[in-house]
Design an enzyme around this catalytic site. Structure first.
Site, PDB file in Angstrom:
ATOM      1  CD  GLU A 174     -93.451 -18.612  28.488  1.00  0.00           C
ATOM      2  OE1 GLU A 174     -93.994 -17.512  28.334  1.00  0.00           O
ATOM      3  OE2 GLU A 174     -93.722 -19.368  29.421  1.00  0.00           O
ATOM      4  CG  HIS A 234     -92.008 -18.935  22.889  1.00  0.00           C
ATOM      5  ND1 HIS A 234     -92.183 -17.968  23.865  1.00  0.00           N
ATOM      6  CD2 HIS A 234     -93.051 -18.793  22.033  1.00  0.00           C
ATOM      7  CE1 HIS A 234     -93.292 -17.295  23.603  1.00  0.00           C
ATOM      8  NE2 HIS A 234     -93.825 -17.762  22.506  1.00  0.00           N
TER       9      HIS A 234
END
Length: 765
Positions: free
Chosen positions: A362, A377
């Site tokens: 992330e 991401h």
């Protein structure tokens, strides 16, 4: 230190009322009508010359007046807002754009650092007149969730604040017209939102529009990112097992979406692996951007990702960068080591490795080496969001994938997260499979499992066990909080969404340990066949297991009957949290209802707990239950922190618990989060004595029912203390019923007892 009543704290929520109206406009309505009285310093410079005219405009309105002008200090006026103001007021705000996220983080830190609520109110009113409205709402909401003195406030639902992000643009226009033309609010009728406003069934993907465009699903995605920002003050971002929860939360959404696809005769989602290939399907959201009144740009069919250079957002990266970050992540997974920024290596070959990897993928501020592993991401989201204008040649705003509130509407979101899910599988498959000792619970045996629907509410009497029912339902929601410059009074729209009849799990557990003990019940559900009606191998089926509930139960020696209501699921929030009663600013809330923690707003919507199923004979699935040892799985919590959570039913499986550790020591998704042990080809081969399965059928009724808003009452036993970190539904045995025989030969008697309880349960409903 000054203390504030809950009603005084609640005045802060007026800062989130009609977010684009000037602060001095009346807020609320009826008994809640009030005016925030400010001094000229609050006004933007272009309006200060008209201060007398503007601030006296509503002087004759009879309402409560909240004087906040005196709280704005010289020190507050000197607080630098330069970084925050880099995001222009009319720009669409995006959590995924680093410049926007840094601006939000700066404003959050300011709100967190203010000494008391008077200062929050004063500075909030000052900033609201200058800052991008969406950025302001996000930063203030995040601060209210995390400040010690405001955690007991309940935020308004995101759909109430920004209805344009959820509802068909033409319906929003019609609602505003209705509010202006019909000044008498009692004359207004709900405006029906069409169910097929973004396409038709000539596109197979449109069959899933009811899932992708569901208000509760999209609101949940926004709220999760509110609770778990990837950039911000370190103490807010650094939550227990945050990276692991990022993976698990999105994995569950993918499993649910894939099951919905199977219910609709569609294949599983294909992963977004080839970043040079055309993206076959397009998407047009038909939504307005709240700050600019422009449409969210559409994404035409067959477009390719291209290098991004957007000076307007201080954003530039190449698609080759993403490929490089992807290769480095996969290489580190197979090396079982992450390279930290200081050159040291972090071991991934353990249960906490997934937490490190989640923060890397992330690219939160917890990533140990964002320079090397990049922002895979987030930048994938942005590459797709800007696919229609990557070089800013046409001055176009980004698409729906730039905003967590709208990203799940686009089918490409699921291709992207199928790829993210693949990273999770790649890592988990490097770990040692669970052996029988890890999976077993000596002395504990599951004898019986069934689920019974309260189908009498649907007019289906004598419904068989293990048959569940879904249907489409109309629900009215009030847009008045979010329709700026509209007349007072409710402005109702009618949405149609999936729902299901409530149901109850019924388990028979044999406790052969010889002592009373506490255990954890884990409930999952999965399809049994693929699209070609071929039985799924366990290696496939485990990835489609969706969590239904996790709870603590007390077990006496011998046979126990455990009952559990579907509305108590540890994954969901109550129906009325997603769809508040359309009664205006107060929403008829009592002080007790208002004291629910904002963590209660984070969770999967209750009405989407069940997959849609199929019409006629229904869709076949399998229900799985497992008993594990609470003494081994429990997490020791801080008792004072735990007491803050006793007032509400949080969705802890997806959102954790406020100021506490994640309340389950096992890896998220256990026991289906690793590759199966050797020789296991089917679910039945996977089972141990403390597990059980039963076939179920989900039948979709082809009808649209009128909505309901029923209070979800939390039983007194469902509190959170150090001794019980999960909702507890203890074994229930009717006093009038004979004690079930302890021998294994008397399953028929236990079955009769189940049926007896079934009748009593139905009548009590």
């Amino acid at each position: 230190m000054s203390t504030y009543s809950l009603m005084q704290k609640r005045d802060l929520l007026y800062l989130l009322y009609r977010i684009r109206e000037p602060i001095y406009y009346p807020k609320g309505r009826g008994e809640d009508l009030c005016i925030l009285e400010i001094s000229p310093e609050y006004l933007p410079e272009q309006y200060r010359g008209k201060a007398d005219e503007l601030l006296s405009r509503f002087s004759k309105v009879e309402c409560r007046r909240i004087q906040i002008g005196t709280y704005l200090t010289i020190e507050m006026l000197k607080i630098p807002l330069d970084q925050v103001l880099r995001v222009k007021r009319r720009d669409p705000f995006s959590l995924f754009i680093p410049m926007h996220c840094e601006a939000a983080s700066s404003l959050i830190e300011i709100f967190i650092g203010l000494r008391n609520m008077n200062e929050v109110m004063a500075f909030g009113a000052y900033a609201r007149e200058r800052v991008n409205p969406e950025l302001f709402a996000y930063a203030l909401s995040t601060a209210l969730v995390h400040r010690r003195d405001t955690r007991d406030l309940t935020l308004p639902s995101h759909v109430e604040m920004f209805p344009e992000k959820f509802l068909y643009c033409e319906t929003i226009t019609e609602a505003k017209e209705s509010a202006e033309i019909l000044q008498n609010a009692s004359s207004r009728v709900p405006i029906q939102i069409p169910t097929n406003f973004t396409g038709n069934d000539s596109d197979p993907e449109h069959r899933l529009a009811y899932f992708r465009e569901d208000i509760g699903v999209n609101s949940h995605h926004w709220h999760w990112h509110l609770i778990y920002p990837f950039l911000g003050p370190f103490t807010i971002v650094n939550k227990d097992r945050r990276g692991e929860l990022f993976f698990y939360f999105h994995h569950e959404m993918m499993a649910r979406y894939n099951i919905e696809r199977l219910c609709n005769n569609l294949t599983l989602v294909e992963r977004l692996l080839d970043l040079d290939a055309e993206i076959p399907g397009g998407y047009y959201s038909m939504l307005n951007i709240p700050n600019s009144s422009k449409y969210w740009p559409g994404r035409p069919d067959n477009m390719k990702l291209r290098n991004i250079n957007r000076p307007d957002a201080s954003l530039a990266f190449d698609i080759e960068d993403l490929k490089r970050f992807k290769e480095r992540i996969y290489e580190s997974i197979h090396r079982k080591r992450i390279i930290a920024h200081n050159g040291l290596e972090i071991n991934l070959n353990n249960e906490s490795g997934v937490d490190v990897l989640g923060n890397v993928v992330e690219a939160s501020i917890l990533s140990p080496n964002s320079a090397y592993y990049g922002s895979l991401h987030v930048n994938l989201h942005l590459a797709i969001a800007y696919i229609h204008d990557p070089q800013n040649k046409h001055l176009q705003t980004p698409g729906v994938l730039s905003d967590p509130t709208t990203a799940m509407r686009d089918p490409i979101f699921y291709k992207l997260h199928a790829f993210v899910d693949d990273i999770l599988y790649e890592h988990k498959n490097t770990l040692t499979p669970y052996d029988l000792r890890t999976l077993s619970y000596p002395g504990m045996q599951l004898l019986h499992l069934e689920v019974c629907s309260y189908a009498d509410k649907l007019g289906i009497f004598g419904a068989e066990p293990n048959k569940l029912y879904t249907f489409m339902e109309n629900t009215d929601i009030d847009l008045s909080r979010g329709l700026d410059f509209a007349s007072n009074g409710p402005v109702l729209v009618r949405i149609t969404h999936l729902n299901h009849s409530e149901f109850q799990y019924r388990l028979t557990v044999r406790n052969g340990t010889g002592r009373k003990t506490e255990a954890i019940v884990r409930l999952f559900m999965a399809p049994t066949q693929d699209l070609d009606k071929v039985d799924l191998r366990f290696a496939q089926q485990k990835n489609l297991m969706i969590g239904m509930d996790t709870f603590v139960t007390s077990l006496d020696p011998g046979d126990n009957i455990v009952l559990r209501e579907s509305t108590h699921s540890s994954y969901t929030i109550p129906f009325e949290q997603t769809f508040p009663k359309p009664t205006g600013m107060s929403s008829g809330q009592t002080a007790q209802e208002m004291s629910r923690s904002n963590y209660c707003g984070c969770g999967w919507p209750q009405h989407m707990l069940l997959p849609r199923g199929a019409v006629g004979k229904g869709y076949s699935m399998v229900l799985f239950a497992m008993i594990t040892d609470y003494n081994l799985d429990r997490v020791i919590q801080d008792e004072s922190a735990a007491s803050q959570n006793s007032k509400c039913k949080p969705s802890f499986s997806f959102c954790g618990l406020e100021n506490m550790k994640y309340p389950d020591r096992r890896p998220m998704g256990f026991p289906f989060d690793r590759a199966p042990r050797e020789g296991v080809q089917t679910l039945q081969q996977f089972l141990t004595a403390n597990m059980i399965t039963t076939p179920i059928t989900i039948i979709h009724l082809e009808e649209v029912r009128n909505g309901r808003v029923e209070p979800a009452i939390l039983s007194a036993s469902e509190t959170f203390t150090e001794e019980s970190p999960m909702p507890s539904v203890h074994s229930e045995r009717e006093a009038s019923e004979p004690e079930p025989d302890q021998s294994p030969k008397n399953k028929s008697k236990l079955r009769k007892l189940h049926l007896s309880l079934s009748k009593k349960g139905s009548s009590s409903k």
